[in-house]
Design a protein around this motif. Structure first.
Motif, PDB file in Angstrom:
ATOM      1  N   PRO A 136       0.843  -1.191   0.000  1.00  0.00           N
ATOM      2  CA  PRO A 136       0.000   0.000   0.000  1.00  0.00           C
ATOM      3  C   PRO A 136       0.878   1.241   0.000  1.00  0.00           C
ATOM      4  O   PRO A 136       1.903   1.274   0.659  1.00  0.00           O
ATOM      5  CB  PRO A 136      -0.787  -0.111   1.311  1.00  0.00           C
ATOM      6  N   SER A 137       0.440   2.204  -0.763  1.00  0.00           N
ATOM      7  CA  SER A 137       1.212   3.438  -0.777  1.00  0.00           C
ATOM      8  C   SER A 137       0.810   4.256   0.446  1.00  0.00           C
ATOM      9  O   SER A 137      -0.309   4.135   0.939  1.00  0.00           O
ATOM     10  CB  SER A 137       0.922   4.223  -2.059  1.00  0.00           C
ATOM     11  N   PRO A 138       1.684   5.097   0.950  1.00  0.00           N
ATOM     12  CA  PRO A 138       1.342   5.913   2.110  1.00  0.00           C
ATOM     13  C   PRO A 138       0.132   6.783   1.827  1.00  0.00           C
ATOM     14  O   PRO A 138      -0.661   7.053   2.711  1.00  0.00           O
ATOM     15  CB  PRO A 138       2.594   6.773   2.335  1.00  0.00           C
ATOM     16  N   LYS A 139      -0.048   7.203   0.554  1.00  0.00           N
ATOM     17  CA  LYS A 139      -1.189   8.039   0.193  1.00  0.00           C
ATOM     18  C   LYS A 139      -2.492   7.262   0.377  1.00  0.00           C
ATOM     19  O   LYS A 139      -3.477   7.797   0.867  1.00  0.00           O
ATOM     20  CB  LYS A 139      -1.050   8.511  -1.252  1.00  0.00           C
ATOM     21  N   ALA A 140      -2.482   5.990   0.006  1.00  0.00           N
ATOM     22  CA  ALA A 140      -3.694   5.185   0.109  1.00  0.00           C
ATOM     23  C   ALA A 140      -4.104   4.997   1.566  1.00  0.00           C
ATOM     24  O   ALA A 140      -5.290   4.958   1.887  1.00  0.00           O
ATOM     25  CB  ALA A 140      -3.481   3.828  -0.541  1.00  0.00           C
ATOM     26  N   GLU A 141      -3.132   4.895   2.472  1.00  0.00           N
ATOM     27  CA  GLU A 141      -3.462   4.706   3.883  1.00  0.00           C
ATOM     28  C   GLU A 141      -4.050   5.968   4.490  1.00  0.00           C
ATOM     29  O   GLU A 141      -4.902   5.900   5.366  1.00  0.00           O
ATOM     30  CB  GLU A 141      -2.203   4.308   4.655  1.00  0.00           C
ATOM     31  N   THR A 142      -3.629   7.142   4.070  1.00  0.00           N
ATOM     32  CA  THR A 142      -4.090   8.388   4.678  1.00  0.00           C
ATOM     33  C   THR A 142      -5.298   8.986   3.952  1.00  0.00           C
ATOM     34  O   THR A 142      -5.885   9.936   4.441  1.00  0.00           O
ATOM     35  CB  THR A 142      -2.956   9.423   4.687  1.00  0.00           C
ATOM     36  N   GLU A 143      -5.676   8.440   2.812  1.00  0.00           N
ATOM     37  CA  GLU A 143      -6.768   8.997   2.021  1.00  0.00           C
ATOM     38  C   GLU A 143      -8.094   9.042   2.795  1.00  0.00           C
ATOM     39  O   GLU A 143      -8.752  10.082   2.792  1.00  0.00           O
ATOM     40  CB  GLU A 143      -6.913   8.203   0.713  1.00  0.00           C
ATOM     41  N   PRO A 144      -8.544   7.961   3.456  1.00  0.00           N
ATOM     42  CA  PRO A 144      -9.815   8.037   4.192  1.00  0.00           C
ATOM     43  C   PRO A 144      -9.779   9.093   5.300  1.00  0.00           C
ATOM     44  O   PRO A 144     -10.757   9.809   5.501  1.00  0.00           O
ATOM     45  CB  PRO A 144      -9.980   6.642   4.784  1.00  0.00           C
ATOM     46  N   GLU A 145      -8.662   9.222   5.982  1.00  0.00           N
ATOM     47  CA  GLU A 145      -8.541  10.234   7.030  1.00  0.00           C
ATOM     48  C   GLU A 145      -8.660  11.631   6.442  1.00  0.00           C
ATOM     49  O   GLU A 145      -9.323  12.499   7.013  1.00  0.00           O
ATOM     50  CB  GLU A 145      -7.202  10.101   7.747  1.00  0.00           C
ATOM     51  N   MET A 146      -7.979  11.834   5.300  1.00  0.00           N
ATOM     52  CA  MET A 146      -8.040  13.146   4.653  1.00  0.00           C
ATOM     53  C   MET A 146      -9.459  13.468   4.202  1.00  0.00           C
ATOM     54  O   MET A 146      -9.930  14.600   4.363  1.00  0.00           O
ATOM     55  CB  MET A 146      -7.081  13.193   3.454  1.00  0.00           C
ATOM     56  N   ASP A 147     -10.157  12.491   3.653  1.00  0.00           N
ATOM     57  CA  ASP A 147     -11.545  12.712   3.221  1.00  0.00           C
ATOM     58  C   ASP A 147     -12.417  13.082   4.412  1.00  0.00           C
ATOM     59  O   ASP A 147     -13.250  13.992   4.316  1.00  0.00           O
ATOM     60  CB  ASP A 147     -12.097  11.463   2.530  1.00  0.00           C
ATOM     61  N   ALA A 148     -12.244  12.393   5.525  1.00  0.00           N
ATOM     62  CA  ALA A 148     -13.039  12.678   6.719  1.00  0.00           C
ATOM     63  C   ALA A 148     -12.749  14.086   7.229  1.00  0.00           C
ATOM     64  O   ALA A 148     -13.677  14.821   7.617  1.00  0.00           O
ATOM     65  CB  ALA A 148     -12.749  11.646   7.807  1.00  0.00           C
ATOM     66  N   LEU A 149     -11.476  14.484   7.223  1.00  0.00           N
ATOM     67  CA  LEU A 149     -11.114  15.834   7.673  1.00  0.00           C
ATOM     68  C   LEU A 149     -11.682  16.897   6.744  1.00  0.00           C
ATOM     69  O   LEU A 149     -12.194  17.928   7.199  1.00  0.00           O
ATOM     70  CB  LEU A 149      -9.596  15.969   7.763  1.00  0.00           C
ATOM     71  N   ARG A 150     -11.625  16.643   5.436  1.00  0.00           N
ATOM     72  CA  ARG A 150     -12.194  17.600   4.480  1.00  0.00           C
ATOM     73  C   ARG A 150     -13.703  17.771   4.695  1.00  0.00           C
ATOM     74  O   ARG A 150     -14.228  18.888   4.649  1.00  0.00           O
ATOM     75  CB  ARG A 150     -11.921  17.130   3.056  1.00  0.00           C
ATOM     76  N   LYS A 151     -14.369  16.661   4.922  1.00  0.00           N
ATOM     77  CA  LYS A 151     -15.818  16.690   5.136  1.00  0.00           C
ATOM     78  C   LYS A 151     -16.154  17.484   6.402  1.00  0.00           C
ATOM     79  O   LYS A 151     -17.062  18.315   6.404  1.00  0.00           O
ATOM     80  CB  LYS A 151     -16.337  15.256   5.256  1.00  0.00           C
ATOM     81  N   ARG A 152     -15.372  17.253   7.461  1.00  0.00           N
ATOM     82  CA  ARG A 152     -15.612  17.953   8.731  1.00  0.00           C
ATOM     83  C   ARG A 152     -15.372  19.447   8.585  1.00  0.00           C
ATOM     84  O   ARG A 152     -16.138  20.263   9.087  1.00  0.00           O
ATOM     85  CB  ARG A 152     -14.700  17.357   9.811  1.00  0.00           C
ATOM     86  N   VAL A 153     -14.288  19.824   7.869  1.00  0.00           N
ATOM     87  CA  VAL A 153     -13.991  21.241   7.644  1.00  0.00           C
ATOM     88  C   VAL A 153     -15.129  21.881   6.842  1.00  0.00           C
ATOM     89  O   VAL A 153     -15.572  22.998   7.147  1.00  0.00           O
ATOM     90  CB  VAL A 153     -12.634  21.412   6.927  1.00  0.00           C
ATOM     91  N   ALA A 154     -15.654  21.195   5.837  1.00  0.00           N
ATOM     92  CA  ALA A 154     -16.757  21.727   5.029  1.00  0.00           C
ATOM     93  C   ALA A 154     -18.001  21.942   5.903  1.00  0.00           C
ATOM     94  O   ALA A 154     -18.695  22.958   5.764  1.00  0.00           O
ATOM     95  CB  ALA A 154     -17.065  20.774   3.873  1.00  0.00           C
ATOM     96  N   GLU A 155     -18.276  20.994   6.789  1.00  0.00           N
ATOM     97  CA  GLU A 155     -19.423  21.137   7.694  1.00  0.00           C
ATOM     98  C   GLU A 155     -19.261  22.349   8.591  1.00  0.00           C
ATOM     99  O   GLU A 155     -20.210  23.127   8.783  1.00  0.00           O
ATOM    100  CB  GLU A 155     -19.578  19.884   8.571  1.00  0.00           C
ATOM    101  N   LEU A 156     -18.057  22.523   9.140  1.00  0.00           N
ATOM    102  CA  LEU A 156     -17.808  23.669  10.026  1.00  0.00           C
ATOM    103  C   LEU A 156     -17.911  24.979   9.270  1.00  0.00           C
ATOM    104  O   LEU A 156     -18.462  25.965   9.786  1.00  0.00           O
ATOM    105  CB  LEU A 156     -16.442  23.531  10.692  1.00  0.00           C
ATOM    106  N   GLU A 157     -17.414  25.016   8.038  1.00  0.00           N
ATOM    107  CA  GLU A 157     -17.518  26.234   7.239  1.00  0.00           C
ATOM    108  C   GLU A 157     -18.975  26.554   6.933  1.00  0.00           C
ATOM    109  O   GLU A 157     -19.389  27.715   6.966  1.00  0.00           O
ATOM    110  CB  GLU A 157     -16.714  26.083   5.948  1.00  0.00           C
ATOM    111  N   ALA A 158     -19.758  25.549   6.644  1.00  0.00           N
ATOM    112  CA  ALA A 158     -21.182  25.757   6.350  1.00  0.00           C
ATOM    113  C   ALA A 158     -21.896  26.308   7.572  1.00  0.00           C
ATOM    114  O   ALA A 158     -22.743  27.202   7.453  1.00  0.00           O
ATOM    115  CB  ALA A 158     -21.812  24.442   5.905  1.00  0.00           C
ATOM    116  N   ARG A 159     -21.559  25.808   8.733  1.00  0.00           N
ATOM    117  CA  ARG A 159     -22.184  26.308   9.963  1.00  0.00           C
ATOM    118  C   ARG A 159     -21.835  27.770  10.209  1.00  0.00           C
ATOM    119  O   ARG A 159     -22.662  28.547  10.651  1.00  0.00           O
ATOM    120  CB  ARG A 159     -21.722  25.485  11.155  1.00  0.00           C
TER     121      ARG A 159
END
Length: 174
Positions: A136-159
């Motif tokens: 597994p590439s290091p990018k593949a291991e961190t991708e789900p975490e990055m997606d979750a963080l992006r989603k959370r940041v978008a939610e906070l910005e919307a609020r």
């Protein structure tokens, strides 16, 4: 610039004196200096005659006493029989050829060791390749975490865009 050679003085009683280290040395000590990459020159203490070649040859012959290696016996006999000039030319040619071959073998061994070492350093990768899976590439291991963080940041910005939440009034109980 090459550093000046270590001067070893050879006295008439066969003792060898390292002028740089201010100590008496033996043939093993001189061999060790050479193996460390030091340049040295052996001179007769009285006359100043250069004895380096003779001393290095002596080191080789002393080393050959302990091990049955070196030049074949018949070759040594023929060298003694041959004239000095022919002998010297042959020995120089033989030693140069042997040294060149040795260097080529050493280089090949070092290259092969480098390949083996890189393989040893990543045994998990080798097993995964052997089993048909890629590591597994290091990018593949961190991708789900990055997606979750992006989603959370978008939610906070919307609020934040909506403004502060309104407080609810409590209804008074009658």
């Amino acid at each position: 610039m090459n550093p000046s050679p270590v001067i070893i003085k050879k006295y008439s009683n066969r003792r060898l004196y390292d002028t740089a280290g201010s100590r008496y040395v033996n043939l093993e000590d001189i061999a060790a200096l050479i193996r460390e990459g030091k340049e040295l020159k052996v001179v007769d203490a009285k006359t100043g005659q250069d004895l380096t070649r003779v001393t290095l040859t002596q080191i080789i012959t002393e080393d050959a006493k302990d091990k049955p290696t070196g030049l074949p016996l018949e070759l040594l006999r023929q060298l003694i029989i041959a004239s000095d000039e022919v002998r010297q030319e042959f020995v120089m040619w033989y030693l140069k050829s042997a040294f060149d071959t040795y260097q080529k073998v050493q280089d090949a061994v070092q290259n092969r060791l480098g390949e083996v070492q890189s393989a040893i350093l990543s045994p998990v990768d080798i097993m995964k390749r052997f089993l048909g899976t890629s590591p597994p590439s290091p990018k593949a291991e961190t991708e789900p975490e990055m997606d979750a963080l992006r989603k959370r940041v978008a939610e906070l910005e919307a609020r934040l865009e909506k403004g502060p939440p309104r407080k609810r009034r409590k209804r008074a109980k009658h």
